[in-house]
Design a protein around this motif. Structure first.
Motif, short mmCIF file in Angstrom:
data_model
loop_
_atom_site.label_atom_id
_atom_site.label_comp_id
_atom_site.label_asym_id
_atom_site.label_seq_id
_atom_site.Cartn_x
_atom_site.Cartn_y
_atom_site.Cartn_z
N TYR A 266 0.84 -1.19 0.00
CA TYR A 266 0.00 0.00 0.00
C TYR A 266 0.88 1.24 0.00
O TYR A 266 2.12 1.15 0.08
CB TYR A 266 -0.94 0.00 1.20
CG TYR A 266 -0.24 -0.03 2.55
CD1 TYR A 266 -0.11 1.14 3.31
CD2 TYR A 266 0.27 -1.22 3.07
CE1 TYR A 266 0.53 1.11 4.54
CE2 TYR A 266 0.90 -1.25 4.30
CZ TYR A 266 1.04 -0.08 5.03
OH TYR A 266 1.67 -0.10 6.25
N PRO A 296 -4.42 2.91 -2.75
CA PRO A 296 -4.50 1.64 -3.49
C PRO A 296 -3.82 0.52 -2.71
O PRO A 296 -2.83 0.74 -2.01
CB PRO A 296 -3.77 1.94 -4.80
CG PRO A 296 -2.84 3.06 -4.47
CD PRO A 296 -3.54 3.87 -3.41
N THR A 298 -2.49 -3.64 -2.99
CA THR A 298 -2.25 -4.86 -3.74
C THR A 298 -2.15 -6.01 -2.74
O THR A 298 -1.24 -6.02 -1.91
CB THR A 298 -0.96 -4.78 -4.57
OG1 THR A 298 -1.07 -3.69 -5.50
CG2 THR A 298 -0.74 -6.06 -5.35
N THR A 300 -1.48 -9.88 -2.24
CA THR A 300 -0.93 -11.09 -2.84
C THR A 300 -1.26 -12.25 -1.92
O THR A 300 -0.74 -12.33 -0.80
CB THR A 300 0.59 -10.98 -3.05
OG1 THR A 300 0.86 -9.82 -3.86
CG2 THR A 300 1.12 -12.22 -3.76
N VAL A 310 -3.08 -12.28 -7.24
CA VAL A 310 -2.85 -10.86 -6.94
C VAL A 310 -4.15 -10.10 -7.19
O VAL A 310 -4.74 -10.20 -8.27
CB VAL A 310 -1.72 -10.29 -7.81
CG1 VAL A 310 -1.54 -8.80 -7.52
CG2 VAL A 310 -0.42 -11.04 -7.54
N GLU A 312 -5.98 -6.27 -6.98
CA GLU A 312 -5.83 -4.81 -6.86
C GLU A 312 -7.12 -4.24 -6.28
O GLU A 312 -8.19 -4.41 -6.85
CB GLU A 312 -5.55 -4.19 -8.22
CG GLU A 312 -4.31 -4.73 -8.94
CD GLU A 312 -3.01 -4.25 -8.30
OE1 GLU A 312 -3.06 -3.28 -7.52
OE2 GLU A 312 -1.96 -4.84 -8.60
N GLU A 313 -7.02 -3.55 -5.15
CA GLU A 313 -8.18 -2.94 -4.52
C GLU A 313 -7.81 -1.55 -3.98
O GLU A 313 -6.69 -1.09 -4.15
CB GLU A 313 -8.73 -3.82 -3.38
CG GLU A 313 -9.92 -4.67 -3.79
CD GLU A 313 -11.07 -3.86 -4.35
OE1 GLU A 313 -11.19 -2.64 -4.04
OE2 GLU A 313 -11.85 -4.42 -5.12
#
Length: 466
Positions: A266, A296, A298, A300, A310, A312-313
């Motif tokens: 982040y 944002p 990520t 994993t 992975v 993305e949020e």
């Protein structure tokens, strides 16, 4: 009484009749045991034909086996005839102490006739039967194998042919441009698993070979199959990303006790950071400081097999309400100018409140609801509510969260959530959901805090998203 006198011609006639009768009895006695028309009886593993005086087995490897019963001493041989590829074939049998094995060329239904003969070449009646021939064991194992998806792989199950021979089972396939093979050897049946296939969306082409090591014969086939999904992927829909005060949060539910590792990357004030929780099989919450800002993220997520997903949020902040509109199931007009109305839910004033109707002659009862139109499609990840500031006696206890893209067709994204209507002092109560794209959100209020109260109320609603 006078004695009956026979002349010479009469005695000669009687003698001829006796000889003829004895000869007829002898010919009938040749049939031992009695011959009857037989039928094929198919068992699950060893289909057989059973005429009354012999047993016929369709053995593997295209062989018909005939087992003889005790045969009369008057029988010296038997002739077996059958047709194959349009030609009449025959086989002479001189010994009945061992089985007679007939190799055939086709997998088909064969018709056989068996006739017994005496030393003087007198023939019995024919015994007829039919039997379905069987393939080579290696071919049969390939034909009857069962292919199924397993977690991260494919399973091949080969049947047991009830022989003591050893077979070699080989599964060949290509993965990422490289050739691979899994081999197993053994007697009886076999189960061969191909593991390490991590993408359940991609079918793999397999070459299957079963080698009969005694006959040096190979049965082969091609099969295409997708692997089964990895267990940890079942957890992905439960991941929620939300803001609480100054911290970002990633939360998930692990109801299958599947160990995973989660790394969160982040950004805070332009600086890249990360935090990791390794090898946990429990439901968890990871919190990290984002200074109350949208950032944002990520995530994993790695399963026990080493395969990673992975995602993305965004850890979203509270959405502004300037484009919002609200609708409610009912309105109370006796709560003062600033209260009772739908707009009171989104006026950024926790001292005003919405109230369902309580003063009419036919007051609506539970369930009650209110909905919010964000004005355009958003990614919603969290909602929050705060109770009416000057009342702890009513309110509600249980509610659902629903979303819609048109304001008419609703989909539930969270059910049977609990709201505390008598907390003191009144505080915001936030509820994270799996991020979803939506324009509308509806709170369906299904249970009162006090069972005898039919109306409800709420001070303010908020939502987090982008």
């Amino acid at each position: 009484m006078k004695a009956l006198k026979l002349n010479d011609s009469t005695l000669l006639l009687l003698l001829i009749l006796m000889i003829f009768s004895i000869a007829s009895c002898k010919e009938e006695a040749l049939i031992f045991p009695p011959m009857q028309q037989g039928e094929v009886v198919v068992a699950e593993t060893r289909p057989t034909a059973r005429p009354s005086n012999l047993t016929v087995i369709a053995a593997f490897n295209k062989q018909i086996e005939i087992y003889w019963p005790q045969i009369s001493d008057r029988v010296s041989r038997a002739m077996i005839t059958y047709r194959e590829a349009g030609q009449l074939k025959s086989l002479r049998v001189d010994s009945f102490d061992v089985e007679t094995v007939i190799p055939v060329e086709e997998i088909a239904t064969y018709s056989f006739d068996v006739v017994y003969y005496t030393e003087d070449n007198t023939a019995s009646k024919a015994t007829s039967f039919q039997v379905q021939s069987r393939p080579f064991e290696s071919d049969f194992k390939v034909q009857q194998m069962i292919v199924s998806e397993i977690e991260g792989g494919v399973r091949f199950v080969f049947p047991d042919t009830e022989t003591d021979k050893e077979f070699t089972y080989t599964i060949g396939y290509s993965l990422d441009g490289e050739q691979h093979a899994v081999e197993s050897r053994g007697r009886g049946g076999a189960t061969v698993e191909v593991n390490g296939l991590l993408d359940e969306t991609v079918a793999v082409d397999f070459t299957i070979q079963v080698i009969d090591n005694e006959l040096d014969r190979v049965g082969s086939a091609m099969k295409s199959s997708k692997p089964g999904a990895l267990q940890f992927k079942r957890l992905l829909p439960s991941f929620k990303y939300f803001l609480r005060g100054q911290t970002g949060n990633v939360q998930w539910t692990n109801d299958i006790q599947e160990p995973i590792s989660v790394k969160i990357d982040y950004v805070v004030n332009g600086e890249a950071r990360s935090t990791t929780l390794s090898n946990t099989d429990r439901s968890e919450l990871i919190s990290f400081n984002v200074a109350g800002q949208m950032t944002p993220v990520t995530a994993t997520i790695t399963g026990k097999e080493g395969y990673a997903i992975v995602i993305e949020e965004v850890i979203a902040t509270e959405m502004p309400k300037n484009e919002w509109t609200a609708q409610v199931s009912s309105v109370e007009t006796q709560e003062g100018a600033a209260n009772g109305k739908a707009i009171s839910l989104i006026d950024d004033n926790i001292n005003s409140f919405w109230h369902s109707t309580w003063s009419s002659g036919s007051n609506p009862v539970f369930p009650h609801w209110f909905s919010i139109d964000f004005g355009s499609e958003k990614v919603l990840s969290q909602i929050g509510m705060i109770r009416r500031h000057n009342n702890t006696g009513g309110g509600f206890r249980t509610f659902h969260i629903e979303v819609s893209n048109n304001g008419n067709d609703w989909v539930s994204v969270a059910q049977n959530l609990t709201f505390i209507s008598d907390d003191n002092p009144a505080t915001w109560q936030d509820y994270a959901i799996v991020p979803v794209k939506t324009r509308f959100v509806r709170i369906m209020i299904v249970e009162p805090r006090v069972s005898t109260v039919t109306s409800t109320h709420l001070a303010e609603f908020r939502a987090f998203g982008y």
